[in-house]
Design a protein around this motif. Structure first.
Motif, PDB file in Angstrom:
ATOM      1  N   GLN A 484      24.639  15.947  -6.330  1.00 36.72           N
ATOM      2  CA  GLN A 484      23.139  16.412  -5.700  1.00 36.72           C
ATOM      3  C   GLN A 484      22.623  17.235  -4.841  1.00 36.72           C
ATOM      4  O   GLN A 484      21.078  17.573  -5.052  1.00 36.72           O
ATOM      5  N   GLU A 485      23.232  17.959  -3.693  1.00 36.84           N
ATOM      6  CA  GLU A 485      22.522  18.759  -3.160  1.00 36.84           C
ATOM      7  C   GLU A 485      23.248  20.259  -4.502  1.00 36.84           C
ATOM      8  O   GLU A 485      24.186  20.414  -4.726  1.00 36.84           O
ATOM      9  N   GLU A 486      21.752  20.744  -4.924  1.00 35.68           N
ATOM     10  CA  GLU A 486      21.846  21.462  -5.608  1.00 35.68           C
ATOM     11  C   GLU A 486      22.125  22.698  -4.878  1.00 35.68           C
ATOM     12  O   GLU A 486      22.573  24.405  -6.738  1.00 35.68           O
ATOM     13  N   GLY A 487      22.463  23.148  -3.922  1.00 32.30           N
ATOM     14  CA  GLY A 487      22.900  24.649  -3.593  1.00 32.30           C
ATOM     15  C   GLY A 487      24.017  24.867  -4.062  1.00 32.30           C
ATOM     16  O   GLY A 487      24.233  26.340  -3.687  1.00 32.30           O
ATOM     17  N   TYR A 488      25.197  24.257  -3.888  1.00 26.37           N
ATOM     18  CA  TYR A 488      26.019  24.213  -4.693  1.00 26.37           C
ATOM     19  C   TYR A 488      26.018  24.822  -5.319  1.00 26.37           C
ATOM     20  O   TYR A 488      26.836  25.904  -5.770  1.00 26.37           O
ATOM     21  N   TYR A 489      25.176  24.934  -6.425  1.00 30.75           N
ATOM     22  CA  TYR A 489      24.883  26.002  -8.074  1.00 30.75           C
ATOM     23  C   TYR A 489      24.586  26.954  -7.668  1.00 30.75           C
ATOM     24  O   TYR A 489      24.891  27.961  -8.090  1.00 30.75           O
ATOM     25  N   LYS A 490      24.003  26.846  -6.661  1.00 32.09           N
ATOM     26  CA  LYS A 490      23.378  28.395  -6.354  1.00 32.09           C
ATOM     27  C   LYS A 490      24.703  29.243  -5.772  1.00 32.09           C
ATOM     28  O   LYS A 490      24.549  30.615  -5.861  1.00 32.09           O
ATOM     29  N   GLN A 491      25.891  28.822  -5.146  1.00 32.72           N
ATOM     30  CA  GLN A 491      26.579  29.310  -4.206  1.00 32.72           C
ATOM     31  C   GLN A 491      27.828  30.033  -5.274  1.00 32.72           C
ATOM     32  O   GLN A 491      28.078  31.003  -4.934  1.00 32.72           O
ATOM     33  N   SER A 492      27.891  29.691  -6.253  1.00 34.70           N
ATOM     34  CA  SER A 492      29.188  29.321  -7.504  1.00 34.70           C
ATOM     35  C   SER A 492      28.414  30.936  -7.920  1.00 34.70           C
ATOM     36  O   SER A 492      27.718  30.477  -8.725  1.00 34.70           O
ATOM     37  N   LYS A 493      29.317  31.727  -7.999  1.00 38.79           N
ATOM     38  CA  LYS A 493      28.959  33.081  -8.462  1.00 38.79           C
ATOM     39  C   LYS A 493      29.007  32.565 -10.391  1.00 38.79           C
ATOM     40  O   LYS A 493      28.513  32.987 -11.459  1.00 38.79           O
ATOM     41  N   SER A 494      30.396  32.184 -10.429  1.00 40.88           N
ATOM     42  CA  SER A 494      30.395  31.451 -11.888  1.00 40.88           C
ATOM     43  C   SER A 494      29.472  31.063 -12.398  1.00 40.88           C
ATOM     44  O   SER A 494      29.423  30.955 -13.659  1.00 40.88           O
ATOM     45  N   PHE A 495      29.012  29.900 -11.659  1.00 45.39           N
ATOM     46  CA  PHE A 495      28.083  29.110 -12.763  1.00 45.39           C
ATOM     47  C   PHE A 495      26.989  30.171 -13.286  1.00 45.39           C
ATOM     48  O   PHE A 495      26.211  29.627 -13.602  1.00 45.39           O
ATOM     49  N   GLN A 496      25.834  30.812 -11.503  1.00 44.99           N
ATOM     50  CA  GLN A 496      25.227  31.983 -11.911  1.00 44.99           C
ATOM     51  C   GLN A 496      25.568  32.822 -12.939  1.00 44.99           C
ATOM     52  O   GLN A 496      24.194  33.286 -13.990  1.00 44.99           O
ATOM     53  N   LYS A 497      26.376  33.304 -13.623  1.00 43.04           N
ATOM     54  CA  LYS A 497      27.111  34.331 -14.151  1.00 43.04           C
ATOM     55  C   LYS A 497      27.260  33.275 -15.622  1.00 43.04           C
ATOM     56  O   LYS A 497      26.176  34.372 -16.371  1.00 43.04           O
ATOM     57  N   MET A 498      27.053  32.499 -16.064  1.00 43.41           N
ATOM     58  CA  MET A 498      26.838  31.393 -17.075  1.00 43.41           C
ATOM     59  C   MET A 498      25.647  31.120 -17.518  1.00 43.41           C
ATOM     60  O   MET A 498      25.233  30.998 -18.166  1.00 43.41           O
ATOM     61  N   ALA A 499      24.812  31.146 -16.233  1.00 45.49           N
ATOM     62  CA  ALA A 499      23.402  30.401 -16.447  1.00 45.49           C
ATOM     63  C   ALA A 499      22.809  31.913 -16.885  1.00 45.49           C
ATOM     64  O   ALA A 499      21.405  31.828 -17.607  1.00 45.49           O
ATOM     65  N   LYS A 500      22.444  33.152 -17.063  1.00 49.35           N
ATOM     66  CA  LYS A 500      21.929  34.215 -17.236  1.00 49.35           C
ATOM     67  C   LYS A 500      22.741  34.663 -18.365  1.00 49.35           C
ATOM     68  O   LYS A 500      23.827  34.979 -19.048  1.00 49.35           O
ATOM     69  N   GLY A 501      22.010  35.337 -19.617  1.00 51.20           N
ATOM     70  CA  GLY A 501      22.166  36.029 -20.220  1.00 51.20           C
ATOM     71  C   GLY A 501      22.251  36.042 -21.757  1.00 51.20           C
ATOM     72  O   GLY A 501      21.753  34.603 -21.695  1.00 51.20           O
ATOM     73  N   SER A 502      22.889  36.984 -22.207  1.00 54.07           N
ATOM     74  CA  SER A 502      22.158  36.289 -23.865  1.00 54.07           C
ATOM     75  C   SER A 502      23.889  34.677 -24.429  1.00 54.07           C
ATOM     76  O   SER A 502      23.471  34.137 -24.817  1.00 54.07           O
ATOM     77  N   GLN A 503      24.356  34.073 -23.547  1.00 56.07           N
ATOM     78  CA  GLN A 503      25.419  33.128 -23.322  1.00 56.07           C
ATOM     79  C   GLN A 503      24.375  32.532 -23.280  1.00 56.07           C
ATOM     80  O   GLN A 503      25.058  30.921 -23.362  1.00 56.07           O
ATOM     81  N   ALA A 504      23.467  32.355 -22.542  1.00 57.83           N
ATOM     82  CA  ALA A 504      22.407  30.886 -21.951  1.00 57.83           C
ATOM     83  C   ALA A 504      21.835  30.362 -23.246  1.00 57.83           C
ATOM     84  O   ALA A 504      21.441  31.092 -24.179  1.00 57.83           O
ATOM     85  N   PRO A 505      21.213  28.532 -23.582  1.00 55.27           N
ATOM     86  CA  PRO A 505      21.327  28.928 -25.052  1.00 55.27           C
ATOM     87  C   PRO A 505      19.695  28.895 -25.111  1.00 55.27           C
ATOM     88  O   PRO A 505      18.813  29.503 -23.671  1.00 55.27           O
ATOM     89  N   ASP A 506      19.511  28.575 -26.042  1.00 58.12           N
ATOM     90  CA  ASP A 506      17.677  28.782 -26.635  1.00 58.12           C
ATOM     91  C   ASP A 506      17.619  27.841 -27.108  1.00 58.12           C
ATOM     92  O   ASP A 506      17.795  26.511 -27.370  1.00 58.12           O
ATOM     93  N   VAL A 507      16.272  26.590 -26.081  1.00 58.11           N
ATOM     94  CA  VAL A 507      16.503  25.098 -25.773  1.00 58.11           C
ATOM     95  C   VAL A 507      15.235  24.762 -26.586  1.00 58.11           C
ATOM     96  O   VAL A 507      13.937  25.225 -26.342  1.00 58.11           O
ATOM     97  N   ARG A 508      15.116  23.316 -27.211  1.00 55.49           N
ATOM     98  CA  ARG A 508      14.412  23.261 -28.362  1.00 55.49           C
ATOM     99  C   ARG A 508      14.174  21.666 -27.800  1.00 55.49           C
ATOM    100  O   ARG A 508      15.512  21.165 -28.203  1.00 55.49           O
ATOM    101  N   VAL A 509      13.145  20.671 -27.804  1.00 51.80           N
ATOM    102  CA  VAL A 509      13.222  19.670 -27.376  1.00 51.80           C
ATOM    103  C   VAL A 509      12.591  18.702 -29.279  1.00 51.80           C
ATOM    104  O   VAL A 509      11.279  18.804 -29.480  1.00 51.80           O
ATOM    105  N   LYS A 510      12.830  17.411 -29.271  1.00 54.82           N
ATOM    106  CA  LYS A 510      12.246  17.017 -30.437  1.00 54.82           C
ATOM    107  C   LYS A 510      12.709  15.140 -29.773  1.00 54.82           C
ATOM    108  O   LYS A 510      13.111  15.489 -29.553  1.00 54.82           O
TER     109      LYS A 510
END
Length: 781
Positions: A484-510
């Motif tokens: 519920q507290e999203e601050g833990y995800y911001k503190q996680s270095k591994s989470f921030q590493k996977m959320a950026k760069g070319s490994q992040a998805p190219d998203v679209r909604v149908k």
């Protein structure tokens, strides 16, 4: 002798029959042979090999688009394709055409991807002649085959006169030939078309050789030999033996081997308690400076005498002893690291060298159960292995640890005086979007405006891999989902590493409402928290279903290019995609009828998706046919085969399917849909406002679009991604065939049969059904 005579008779008959049949077949084939004027025009070559490398030497391999069933001019919009058509990397093309035993070799076209020969030859061909086309890349030390096309028989387009275009063989996109018949009454001047006559070979005497006389063989019947008589022997008669006296016969009881039934172990499910998430922090530790035998941890082989007694409340009290201080100086102190195990999950803290009071302050999130065992171990790192300093196990994590956020002091255990840790129980969001029940549509609700606001996605796939290409082979561990507290995800270095760069998805909604209304948002690249704010207006016709799909667009193509493909088949199926999560409900949610925000949570790898729904007022119209309508060709369903029972197109798999599009004419207005490539059931999104009056005729025509193009100078077209306009037009009618046609004298008769604005026309031509929408916008036409 008899067998030899029969064999000679059989060979004599065969030698006379076989030349007669061969001569008759050659005479029949020779009568069908004609003279044609064969012209080899041009070819289109793919700029790279099948493995993606250049044809000739190049410093950098150009990036070309994937090969598809598109015209060759369609690829010219890509800059990488244009770059690959220039310079030394382009092949030196040579072509060889073989018709029967006749060979036509064409000249070499240097550095050309679109060579043009326009070479004409006069040859004599027949329908049974073999046909082959070989395209080569001529280099300094040899030739490399670009493509090879073979056929056992000559195509009818060349034998009867006409044009022939060979497509998609090897790395050759197109190869164009044409032929024209030459009349036998008007031969080519200077060319004798009659075959030369074979001269008769005279005999030495000037007379014809005598005919062979076949003498039938003489049948020789061997004389009959008498059958030898077999002598009769005297066989003695068998004596009759009297039956034996009756005796008591006891049956032997045979014991069957006992088969042991396999023992089935009862699996007892252990109660693990509630699934929770702990925020565990390992602060520091105090280690006793010697082992149990009184020897130093490192570089010390003698026992230390005069050590103080263990058990003092404060570890600093030991530092007053000179013997204690002498053991912790230099390299005698241990190299400490620790591990914490929750059930089957193990977490480690880093190594601290030469210290009896290591300070880690390491925090990690643990997803476990309340009744799982907890084990903490502290080690001394040596050169080849690790030596255990202390170990402590709890069958169940004490509930008092997580209730208070204060530090917990553990110890002593082993040679560990004390270990300071803290446990914090985190709250999780476990809500999921339910399936909506059937609701009654309130009166007046006809159109809704749905806006895709934003979404939050999990940065890795369900299997734990990257959505796109990863720079590293191993993916770091991520915190558990649903906190519920999203601050833990911001503190996680591994989470921030996977959320950026070319490994992040190219998203679209149908979003699909019902069966026909489909909307696809633009693609947002390299983002796990995309925000679109893209809207679309849907028509509510009844109790329709809701389908939402969030996908990773691997093709990474801009939305401006996607918008040119307005049919559902092209929007959804033409480009490869990786589905991140789907949500479906057989009925529409209540927000569709009263407006507001609709949040879909926890489906697939999607944390949540936010939609905004706005109600649009129903247009006030008077009863009657006259008015302005929004007309749409919604669906076209074709039969599996043509009228002659063959496939729609030559090829394998989806290549045999048609590419339909519709042309609707009402009065002087015309509505033409986009092309649904390779589909037996096409859904379109094209619509147009058309004023309709009484007694206005309506015609509907469904065509199958082929890849043959007819370029003309009738109008200008624009190419996506390029800010230029070319004065070449493209007419679909020239490269298409009519599949089905129908007409009505009055459009009002069709509208009267509509149910909630939906008209279904069935079984005309090679069509199963066609669905039309007539939505009345205003009364005044």
């Amino acid at each position: 002798m008899r067998l030899f005579a029969l064999w000679s008779l059989f060979l004599g008959i065969c030698c006379q029959i076989v030349p007669l049949t061969a001569h008759a077949s050659d005479k029949k084939d020779d009568s069908q042979r004609v003279w044609i004027r064969l012209t080899v025009k041009s070819a289109d070559i793919w700029p790279v090999r099948a493995n993606g490398s250049c044809w000739d030497q190049c410093w950098e391999t150009p990036k070309v688009p994937p090969r598809e069933l598109k015209p060759y001019a369609w690829y010219l919009k890509f800059p990488g394709f244009k770059k690959a058509m220039k310079g030394w990397m382009v092949p030196d093309v040579k072509a060889v055409v073989r018709v029967g035993k006749q060979v036509i070799e064409l000249s070499v076209q240097n550095n050309q991807l679109q060579p043009k020969w326009n070479v004409t030859r006069v040859i004599r061909v027949g329908p049974r002649d073999s046909f082959s086309v070989e395209v080569l890349d001529v280099d300094s030390f040899g030739s490399e085959r670009i493509g090879l096309y073979t056929s056992k028989t000559l195509p009818s387009a060349l034998w009867k006169g006409g044009a022939l275009t060979l497509r998609k063989f090897g790395q050759v996109e197109n190869f164009t030939l044409s032929s024209s018949l030459i009349s036998a009454r008007k031969p080519v001047p200077g060319l004798d078309l009659t075959p030369p006559k074979q001269p008769k070979i005279p005999t030495p005497s000037g007379k014809q050789p005598p005919k062979k006389v076949i003498v039938p063989p003489i049948r020789v019947v061997p004389p009959k030999q008498p059958t030898p008589k077999v002598p009769v022997r005297n066989i003695p008669s068998k004596r009759r033996v009297p039956p034996a006296s009756p005796r008591k016969v006891t049956k032997k009881v045979v014991k069957k081997p006992s088969v042991k039934k396999p023992s089935v172990k009862k699996v007892i499910k252990r109660d693990l308690g509630e699934k929770v998430v702990y925020r565990v922090r390992i602060h520091r530790a105090d280690i006793w400076p010697v082992k149990k035998n009184g020897v130093c941890w490192d570089y010390c082989w003698w026992k230390t005498a005069g050590m103080p007694t263990r058990g003092m409340p404060h570890f600093q009290e030991y530092l007053k002893s000179k013997v204690f201080r002498s053991t912790i100086t230099g390299n005698g102190a241990p190299d400490v690291w620790a591990s914490v195990q929750f059930g089957s999950k193990t977490y480690q803290v880093k190594l601290i060298n030469n210290s009896i009071q290591p300070v880690w302050n390491r925090t990690f999130l643990v997803e476990t159960y309340t009744k799982e065992p907890l084990t903490i171990k502290v080690f001394d790192k040596d050169t080849f292995d690790s030596e255990l300093i202390g170990e402590k196990t709890w069958k169940v994590i004490p509930a008092s640890w997580s209730k208070s956020k204060k530090q917990v002091i553990l110890g002593p255990f082993g040679q560990v005086e004390r270990l300071v840790v803290s446990f914090e129980k985190l709250r999780r969001v476990t809500r999921k979007t339910p399936v909506f029940p059937k609701t009654v549509i309130p009166p007046g609700v006809q159109f809704v405006k749905v806006t895709v606001v934003k979404a939050k996605l999990w940065p890795v796939t369900k299997s734990g891999g990257c959505w796109d290409t990863c720079a590293t082979m191993s993916i770091p561990p991520l915190p558990p989902r649903g906190l519920q507290e999203e601050g833990y995800y911001k503190q996680s270095k591994s989470f921030q590493k996977m959320a950026k760069g070319s490994q992040a998805p190219d998203v679209r909604v149908k979003i699909k409402l019902g069966r026909y209304d489909v909307y696809v948002t633009p693609t947002i690249n390299d983002n796990i928290a995309p925000a679109w704010n893209a809207s679309h207006v849907f028509r509510i016709r009844g109790n329709e279903s809701l389908f939402v799909e969030v996908s990773d667009d691997d093709e990474n193509i801009a939305h401006d290019f996607l918008s040119t493909y307005r049919s559902t088949k092209a929007l959804v199926g033409q480009f490869s995609q990786n589905v991140m999560g789907t949500y479906s409900s057989p009925y529409l949610p209540p927000q569709m009828f009263r407006g507001g925000r609709l949040i879909l949570r926890s489906f697939g790898q999607v944390e949540y998706l936010e939609l905004k729904v706005e109600l649009l007022q129903k247009a006030k119209t008077k009863p009657g046919c006259d008015g302005v309508y929004r007309v749409r060709v919604a669906e076209v369903a074709l039969m599996n085969k043509r009228a002659d029972g063959k496939d729609w197109h030559a090829g394998v798999g989806s290549m045999t399917k048609p590419s339909p599009y519709a042309i609707l004419k009402i009065g002087g207005h015309r509505l033409e849909t986009a092309v649904a490539y390779k589909s037996l059931r096409a859904v379109y999104q094209d619509s147009k406002l058309i004023p309709i009056r009484a007694n206005m005729p309506m015609t509907l025509e469904i065509r199958d679009y082929t890849m043959g193009l007819n370029l003309s100078l009738d109008r200008k077209i624009s190419i996506p991604f390029l800010p230029i306009r070319i004065g070449l037009g493209m007419k679909k009618e020239s490269g298409s065939k009519v599949v089905g046609q129908t007409a009505f004298l009055s459009t009002c008769d069709v509208i009267k049969k509509a149910k909630q604005g939906v008209v279904r026309l069935k079984s005309f031509g090679r069509l199963k059904s066609v669905v039309l929408f007539f939505d009345k916008v205003s009364t005044t036409p």
